[in-house]
Motif scaffolding. Structure first.
Motif, PDB file in Angstrom:
ATOM      1  N   MET A   1       0.830  -1.179   0.000  1.00 52.09           N
ATOM      2  CA  MET A   1       0.000   0.000   0.000  1.00 52.09           C
ATOM      3  C   MET A   1       0.879   1.250   0.000  1.00 52.09           C
ATOM      4  O   MET A   1       1.816   1.355   0.765  1.00 52.09           O
ATOM      5  N   ARG A   2       0.554   2.170  -0.872  1.00 52.88           N
ATOM      6  CA  ARG A   2       1.314   3.415  -0.971  1.00 52.88           C
ATOM      7  C   ARG A   2       0.847   4.421   0.066  1.00 52.88           C
ATOM      8  O   ARG A   2      -0.336   4.496   0.359  1.00 52.88           O
ATOM      9  N   PRO A   3       1.780   5.237   0.586  1.00 54.04           N
ATOM     10  CA  PRO A   3       1.344   6.306   1.478  1.00 54.04           C
ATOM     11  C   PRO A   3       0.530   7.318   0.686  1.00 54.04           C
ATOM     12  O   PRO A   3       0.771   7.562  -0.484  1.00 54.04           O
ATOM     13  N   SER A   4      -0.418   7.915   1.366  1.00 55.67           N
ATOM     14  CA  SER A   4      -1.298   8.893   0.720  1.00 55.67           C
ATOM     15  C   SER A   4      -0.526  10.169   0.409  1.00 55.67           C
ATOM     16  O   SER A   4       0.126  10.735   1.265  1.00 55.67           O
ATOM     17  N   THR A   5      -0.612  10.580  -0.828  1.00 49.65           N
ATOM     18  CA  THR A   5       0.034  11.830  -1.242  1.00 49.65           C
ATOM     19  C   THR A   5      -1.020  12.851  -1.662  1.00 49.65           C
ATOM     20  O   THR A   5      -0.737  13.760  -2.415  1.00 49.65           O
ATOM     21  N   ALA A   6      -2.238  12.641  -1.187  1.00 49.94           N
ATOM     22  CA  ALA A   6      -3.326  13.553  -1.565  1.00 49.94           C
ATOM     23  C   ALA A   6      -3.035  14.944  -1.025  1.00 49.94           C
ATOM     24  O   ALA A   6      -2.672  15.121   0.125  1.00 49.94           O
ATOM     25  N   SER A   7      -3.196  15.901  -1.896  1.00 52.64           N
ATOM     26  CA  SER A   7      -2.994  17.283  -1.475  1.00 52.64           C
ATOM     27  C   SER A   7      -4.273  17.790  -0.831  1.00 52.64           C
ATOM     28  O   SER A   7      -5.354  17.286  -1.103  1.00 52.64           O
ATOM     29  N   PRO A   8      -4.156  18.787   0.033  1.00 51.73           N
ATOM     30  CA  PRO A   8      -5.368  19.323   0.648  1.00 51.73           C
ATOM     31  C   PRO A   8      -6.272  19.938  -0.410  1.00 51.73           C
ATOM     32  O   PRO A   8      -5.805  20.338  -1.475  1.00 51.73           O
ATOM     33  N   PRO A   9      -7.571  19.997  -0.127  1.00 50.61           N
ATOM     34  CA  PRO A   9      -8.483  20.573  -1.110  1.00 50.61           C
ATOM     35  C   PRO A   9      -8.122  22.033  -1.374  1.00 50.61           C
ATOM     36  O   PRO A   9      -7.594  22.711  -0.497  1.00 50.61           O
ATOM     37  N   PRO A  10      -8.388  22.521  -2.576  1.00 51.28           N
ATOM     38  CA  PRO A  10      -8.071  23.920  -2.884  1.00 51.28           C
ATOM     39  C   PRO A  10      -8.880  24.855  -1.986  1.00 51.28           C
ATOM     40  O   PRO A  10     -10.000  24.552  -1.613  1.00 51.28           O
ATOM     41  N   LEU A  11      -8.271  25.968  -1.668  1.00 50.97           N
ATOM     42  CA  LEU A  11      -8.936  26.948  -0.810  1.00 50.97           C
ATOM     43  C   LEU A  11     -10.029  27.662  -1.571  1.00 50.97           C
ATOM     44  O   LEU A  11      -9.911  27.922  -2.767  1.00 50.97           O
ATOM     45  N   SER A  12     -11.069  27.999  -0.864  1.00 48.16           N
ATOM     46  CA  SER A  12     -12.131  28.797  -1.467  1.00 48.16           C
ATOM     47  C   SER A  12     -12.697  29.724  -0.415  1.00 48.16           C
ATOM     48  O   SER A  12     -12.387  29.605   0.772  1.00 48.16           O
ATOM     49  N   GLY A  13     -13.499  30.654  -0.844  1.00 49.55           N
ATOM     50  CA  GLY A  13     -14.173  31.549   0.067  1.00 49.55           C
ATOM     51  C   GLY A  13     -13.242  32.455   0.842  1.00 49.55           C
ATOM     52  O   GLY A  13     -12.254  32.984   0.326  1.00 49.55           O
ATOM     53  N   LEU A  14     -13.548  32.603   2.108  1.00 47.34           N
ATOM     54  CA  LEU A  14     -12.825  33.528   2.972  1.00 47.34           C
ATOM     55  C   LEU A  14     -11.353  33.156   3.150  1.00 47.34           C
ATOM     56  O   LEU A  14     -10.492  34.037   3.046  1.00 47.34           O
ATOM     57  N   PRO A  15     -11.000  31.888   3.393  1.00 44.09           N
ATOM     58  CA  PRO A  15      -9.570  31.567   3.533  1.00 44.09           C
ATOM     59  C   PRO A  15      -8.758  31.956   2.303  1.00 44.09           C
ATOM     60  O   PRO A  15      -7.660  32.512   2.421  1.00 44.09           O
ATOM     61  N   ARG A  16      -9.298  31.691   1.146  1.00 47.88           N
ATOM     62  CA  ARG A  16      -8.598  32.017  -0.098  1.00 47.88           C
ATOM     63  C   ARG A  16      -8.418  33.529  -0.246  1.00 47.88           C
ATOM     64  O   ARG A  16      -7.353  34.015  -0.622  1.00 47.88           O
ATOM     65  N   ALA A  17      -9.464  34.289   0.049  1.00 48.68           N
ATOM     66  CA  ALA A  17      -9.393  35.750  -0.072  1.00 48.68           C
ATOM     67  C   ALA A  17      -8.359  36.321   0.893  1.00 48.68           C
ATOM     68  O   ALA A  17      -7.581  37.208   0.522  1.00 48.68           O
ATOM     69  N   LEU A  18      -8.326  35.823   2.121  1.00 51.49           N
ATOM     70  CA  LEU A  18      -7.356  36.303   3.106  1.00 51.49           C
ATOM     71  C   LEU A  18      -5.932  35.958   2.700  1.00 51.49           C
ATOM     72  O   LEU A  18      -5.019  36.767   2.881  1.00 51.49           O
ATOM     73  N   LEU A  19      -5.750  34.788   2.136  1.00 49.98           N
ATOM     74  CA  LEU A  19      -4.429  34.365   1.670  1.00 49.98           C
ATOM     75  C   LEU A  19      -3.982  35.218   0.487  1.00 49.98           C
ATOM     76  O   LEU A  19      -2.854  35.714   0.460  1.00 49.98           O
TER      77      LEU A  19
ATOM     78  N   ALA B   1      -4.902  38.189  -0.311  1.00 52.37           N
ATOM     79  CA  ALA B   1      -4.693  39.579   0.085  1.00 52.37           C
ATOM     80  C   ALA B   1      -3.477  39.741   0.991  1.00 52.37           C
ATOM     81  O   ALA B   1      -3.123  40.864   1.355  1.00 52.37           O
ATOM     82  N   GLY B   2      -2.852  38.636   1.365  1.00 49.92           N
ATOM     83  CA  GLY B   2      -1.677  38.697   2.223  1.00 49.92           C
ATOM     84  C   GLY B   2      -2.000  38.946   3.683  1.00 49.92           C
ATOM     85  O   GLY B   2      -1.116  39.307   4.465  1.00 49.92           O
ATOM     86  N   LYS B   3      -3.242  38.738   4.076  1.00 49.92           N
ATOM     87  CA  LYS B   3      -3.636  38.926   5.472  1.00 49.92           C
ATOM     88  C   LYS B   3      -3.211  37.750   6.340  1.00 49.92           C
ATOM     89  O   LYS B   3      -3.027  37.901   7.544  1.00 49.92           O
ATOM     90  N   LEU B   4      -3.103  36.575   5.723  1.00 51.54           N
ATOM     91  CA  LEU B   4      -2.667  35.369   6.417  1.00 51.54           C
ATOM     92  C   LEU B   4      -1.640  34.634   5.562  1.00 51.54           C
ATOM     93  O   LEU B   4      -1.663  34.739   4.338  1.00 51.54           O
ATOM     94  N   THR B   5      -0.787  33.866   6.215  1.00 46.70           N
ATOM     95  CA  THR B   5       0.174  33.025   5.503  1.00 46.70           C
ATOM     96  C   THR B   5      -0.474  31.672   5.236  1.00 46.70           C
ATOM     97  O   THR B   5      -1.447  31.307   5.917  1.00 46.70           O
ATOM     98  N   PRO B   6       0.065  30.899   4.289  1.00 49.09           N
ATOM     99  CA  PRO B   6      -0.491  29.560   4.055  1.00 49.09           C
ATOM    100  C   PRO B   6      -0.452  28.686   5.314  1.00 49.09           C
ATOM    101  O   PRO B   6      -1.371  27.898   5.553  1.00 49.09           O
TER     102      PRO B   6
END
Length: 155
Positions: free
Chosen positions: A1-19, A21-26
């Protein structure tokens, strides 16, 4: 069995907007999202609670970034709010408060204007177009608690 290499889901909504705009870091966004998921609370709650952004500054950001009006609920006369436009359970579960009802529109106070599920539910329940008005989260939760308490007293 391979280790999971799934990436996190893409950001949307408020987290994406804050990122963007440079208000928050990843790293901040990731940590806040994990905290919110662990505690089963909305992202905005974890964001304000952790103090990553001041609630009033966040409301100002949301209003300007998403093109919504901003309202300070301390200036609002609670007695002037329209009654029984939406169900109390909808108000509490989605944290929206009806501010005004006009011919074919209803204005609602909401802390996160990207919360389209809440806006869609209000539209479905009222049959009216919905205009979101951004408010600070602590003020909104306080108003909802106040309205819920007065509704219980009326029963």
């Amino acid at each position: 069995m391979r280790p999971s290499t799934a990436s996190p889901p893409p950001l949307s909504g408020l987290p994406r907007a804050l990122l963007q705009a440079g208000k928050l870091t990843p790293q901040q966004v990731d940590a806040i999202q994990r905290n919110a998921a662990t505690e089963k609370i909305p992202f905005i709650d974890a964001l304000v609670r952790d103090g990553a952004i001041d609630a009033k500054a966040l409301a100002m950001f949301c209003a300007t970034h998403f093109g919504c009006p901003l309202l300070d609920l301390t200036a609002l006369d609670v007695q002037a709010l329209p009654q029984k436009v939406i169900d109390d359970r909808l108000m509490q579960s989605h944290r929206v408060v009806v501010l005004a009802r006009r011919a074919h529109k209803v204005s609602v106070a909401i802390a996160d204007p990207t919360q389209t599920t809440a806006l869609d539910q209000v539209k479905f329940q009222t049959g009216l177009a919905v205009d979101p008005v951004v408010v600070a989260l602590p003020q909104l939760t306080e108003l909802i608690a106040q309205l819920s308490q007065s509704a219980e007293q009326n029963l």
